[in-house]
Design a protein around this motif. Structure first.
Motif, PDB file in Angstrom:
ATOM      1  N   GLN A 150      21.086   4.045 -11.833  1.00 40.68           N
ATOM      2  CA  GLN A 150      20.334   4.218 -13.030  1.00 40.68           C
ATOM      3  C   GLN A 150      19.073   3.089 -13.326  1.00 40.68           C
ATOM      4  N   GLY A 151      19.130   1.715 -12.921  1.00 38.21           N
ATOM      5  CA  GLY A 151      18.777   1.283 -13.208  1.00 38.21           C
ATOM      6  C   GLY A 151      17.199   0.895 -11.749  1.00 38.21           C
ATOM      7  N   LEU A 152      17.514   2.145 -11.152  1.00 37.07           N
ATOM      8  CA  LEU A 152      16.483   1.992  -9.929  1.00 37.07           C
ATOM      9  C   LEU A 152      14.829   2.901 -10.639  1.00 37.07           C
ATOM     10  N   GLU A 153      15.259   3.141 -11.850  1.00 35.20           N
ATOM     11  CA  GLU A 153      14.193   3.846 -12.755  1.00 35.20           C
ATOM     12  C   GLU A 153      12.823   2.938 -13.414  1.00 35.20           C
ATOM     13  N   GLU A 154      14.527   1.280 -14.202  1.00 42.62           N
ATOM     14  CA  GLU A 154      13.352   0.929 -14.264  1.00 42.62           C
ATOM     15  C   GLU A 154      13.007  -0.216 -13.818  1.00 42.62           C
ATOM     16  N   ARG A 155      12.982  -0.241 -12.573  1.00 37.60           N
ATOM     17  CA  ARG A 155      12.775  -1.458 -11.913  1.00 37.60           C
ATOM     18  C   ARG A 155      11.753  -0.964 -10.435  1.00 37.60           C
ATOM     19  N   LYS A 156      11.508   0.615 -10.796  1.00 37.72           N
ATOM     20  CA  LYS A 156       9.781   1.193  -9.834  1.00 37.72           C
ATOM     21  C   LYS A 156       8.842  -0.179 -10.083  1.00 37.72           C
ATOM     22  N   ALA A 157       8.356  -0.297  -8.565  1.00 35.00           N
ATOM     23  CA  ALA A 157       7.317  -1.203  -8.869  1.00 35.00           C
ATOM     24  C   ALA A 157       6.359  -0.160  -9.369  1.00 35.00           C
ATOM     25  N   SER A 158       5.047  -0.882  -9.662  1.00 29.50           N
ATOM     26  CA  SER A 158       3.461  -0.376 -10.100  1.00 29.50           C
ATOM     27  C   SER A 158       3.246  -0.390  -9.102  1.00 29.50           C
ATOM     28  N   ARG A 159       2.162   0.829  -9.614  1.00 27.46           N
ATOM     29  CA  ARG A 159       1.041   1.626  -8.810  1.00 27.46           C
ATOM     30  C   ARG A 159       0.016   0.289  -8.311  1.00 27.46           C
ATOM     31  N   GLY A 160      -0.298  -0.886  -9.151  1.00 32.20           N
ATOM     32  CA  GLY A 160      -1.172  -1.773  -8.694  1.00 32.20           C
ATOM     33  C   GLY A 160      -0.335  -2.690  -7.477  1.00 32.20           C
ATOM     34  N   LYS A 161       1.229  -3.255  -7.732  1.00 32.22           N
ATOM     35  CA  LYS A 161       1.373  -4.138  -7.396  1.00 32.22           C
ATOM     36  C   LYS A 161       2.036  -3.603  -5.850  1.00 32.22           C
ATOM     37  N   ARG A 162       2.219  -1.996  -6.031  1.00 29.63           N
ATOM     38  CA  ARG A 162       1.862  -1.233  -4.254  1.00 29.63           C
ATOM     39  C   ARG A 162       0.523  -1.354  -2.933  1.00 29.63           C
ATOM     40  N   LEU A 163      -0.338  -1.389  -4.374  1.00 30.55           N
ATOM     41  CA  LEU A 163      -1.318  -1.507  -3.873  1.00 30.55           C
ATOM     42  C   LEU A 163      -1.640  -2.957  -3.650  1.00 30.55           C
ATOM     43  N   GLY A 164      -1.758  -3.783  -4.011  1.00 30.11           N
ATOM     44  CA  GLY A 164      -1.514  -5.164  -3.655  1.00 30.11           C
ATOM     45  C   GLY A 164      -0.970  -5.426  -2.585  1.00 30.11           C
ATOM     46  N   ALA A 165       0.438  -4.893  -2.279  1.00 33.44           N
ATOM     47  CA  ALA A 165       0.792  -4.762  -1.065  1.00 33.44           C
ATOM     48  C   ALA A 165       0.715  -4.354   0.024  1.00 33.44           C
ATOM     49  N   ALA A 166      -0.167  -3.969   0.259  1.00 35.56           N
ATOM     50  CA  ALA A 166      -1.150  -2.240   1.077  1.00 35.56           C
ATOM     51  C   ALA A 166      -2.162  -3.380   1.313  1.00 35.56           C
ATOM     52  N   LEU A 167      -2.956  -4.208   0.752  1.00 32.89           N
ATOM     53  CA  LEU A 167      -4.311  -4.551   1.008  1.00 32.89           C
ATOM     54  C   LEU A 167      -4.101  -5.952   1.638  1.00 32.89           C
ATOM     55  N   LEU A 168      -2.717  -6.952   0.683  1.00 31.22           N
ATOM     56  CA  LEU A 168      -2.003  -7.438   1.845  1.00 31.22           C
ATOM     57  C   LEU A 168      -1.403  -8.027   3.423  1.00 31.22           C
ATOM     58  N   ASP A 169      -0.773  -6.535   3.576  1.00 25.79           N
ATOM     59  CA  ASP A 169      -0.619  -6.022   4.311  1.00 25.79           C
ATOM     60  C   ASP A 169      -1.984  -5.892   5.659  1.00 25.79           C
ATOM     61  N   GLY A 170      -2.676  -5.265   5.115  1.00 27.12           N
ATOM     62  CA  GLY A 170      -4.200  -4.869   5.528  1.00 27.12           C
ATOM     63  C   GLY A 170      -5.038  -6.421   5.805  1.00 27.12           C
ATOM     64  N   ALA A 171      -5.133  -7.651   5.331  1.00 27.63           N
ATOM     65  CA  ALA A 171      -5.729  -8.169   5.447  1.00 27.63           C
ATOM     66  C   ALA A 171      -4.723  -9.128   6.273  1.00 27.63           C
ATOM     67  N   ILE A 172      -3.296  -9.223   6.616  1.00 25.03           N
ATOM     68  CA  ILE A 172      -2.950  -9.875   7.473  1.00 25.03           C
ATOM     69  C   ILE A 172      -3.101  -8.794   8.971  1.00 25.03           C
ATOM     70  N   ASN A 173      -3.298  -8.169   8.695  1.00 24.66           N
ATOM     71  CA  ASN A 173      -3.566  -7.526  10.197  1.00 24.66           C
ATOM     72  C   ASN A 173      -5.423  -7.707  11.196  1.00 24.66           C
ATOM     73  N   LEU A 174      -6.300  -7.824  10.190  1.00 22.58           N
ATOM     74  CA  LEU A 174      -6.865  -8.339  10.360  1.00 22.58           C
ATOM     75  C   LEU A 174      -6.643  -9.342  11.095  1.00 22.58           C
ATOM     76  N   VAL A 175      -6.250 -10.088  11.260  1.00 21.12           N
ATOM     77  CA  VAL A 175      -5.458 -11.700  11.755  1.00 21.12           C
ATOM     78  C   VAL A 175      -5.850 -11.396  12.781  1.00 21.12           C
ATOM     79  N   TRP A 176      -4.922 -10.588  13.815  1.00 20.99           N
ATOM     80  CA  TRP A 176      -4.543  -9.963  14.228  1.00 20.99           C
ATOM     81  C   TRP A 176      -6.224  -9.206  15.307  1.00 20.99           C
TER      82      TRP A 176
END
Length: 172
Positions: A22-48
């Motif tokens: 029941q508590g998962l619905e209130e704990r869903k990550a925002s679209r902005g956080k998910r986009l930010g995480a995807a962008l960070l992962d992409g930037a980290i992949n630039l390292v290699w």
């Protein structure tokens, strides 16, 4: 009721990973956080990726008779070593806590919709592989690759890979 004075103390401890359905619905990550995480992962992949592509360009220059500024093989080897390191770290994080490096930086994690932990094999074979295979289909694969991230704008805030793998991204 008698108590045992030598027994271990009993206490209710709320574990961060002890999600309730029941508590998962209130704990869903925002679209902005998910986009930010995807962008960070992409930037980290630039390292290699940067050393690998730079090495490839230098190797092409060597083929044209241009002397490289750095040892081509060494630069590419560094890039592939970084790729392996990032891959291993992400696999360990995904297995332990359902997080990539980018998700960890933004305090979000992937869990099953019932609140249980999502294992690494589920992530690879049920969350990533099906969408990747759909995206590889000639002429229509681009549609699956487009629909996957766009589903985040639905009421459930879950991408196609989340729906297939029965997962949800939540704030930690």
């Amino acid at each position: 009721m008698e108590t045992n004075p030598y027994a271990a103390p009993e206490a209710t401890v709320d574990d961060v990973r002890a999600w309730d359905a029941q508590g998962l619905e209130e704990r869903k990550a925002s679209r902005g956080k998910r986009l930010g995480a995807a962008l960070l992962d992409g930037a980290i992949n630039l390292v290699w990726a940067v050393p690998v592509f730079w090495g490839a360009v230098m190797a092409a220059d060597v083929g044209k008779g241009i002397k490289p500024a750095a040892p081509t093989g060494g630069v590419m080897l560094l890039g592939f070593a970084l790729l392996a390191a990032i891959f291993v770290v992400n696999c360990v994080l995904l297995h332990r806590s359902g997080q990539t490096l980018g998700k960890r930086m933004l305090d979000i994690a992937i869990v099953r919709t019932d609140g249980s932990r999502m294992g690494l094999l589920r992530y690879i074979f049920i969350r990533v592989l099906p969408v990747g295979l759909l995206g590889a289909i000639p002429y229509i694969g681009w549609l699956a690759s487009l629909v996957d991230p766009l589903l985040i704008f639905g009421n459930e805030r879950r991408c196609l890979h989340d729906l297939i793998a029965d997962t949800i991204v939540v704030d930690v």
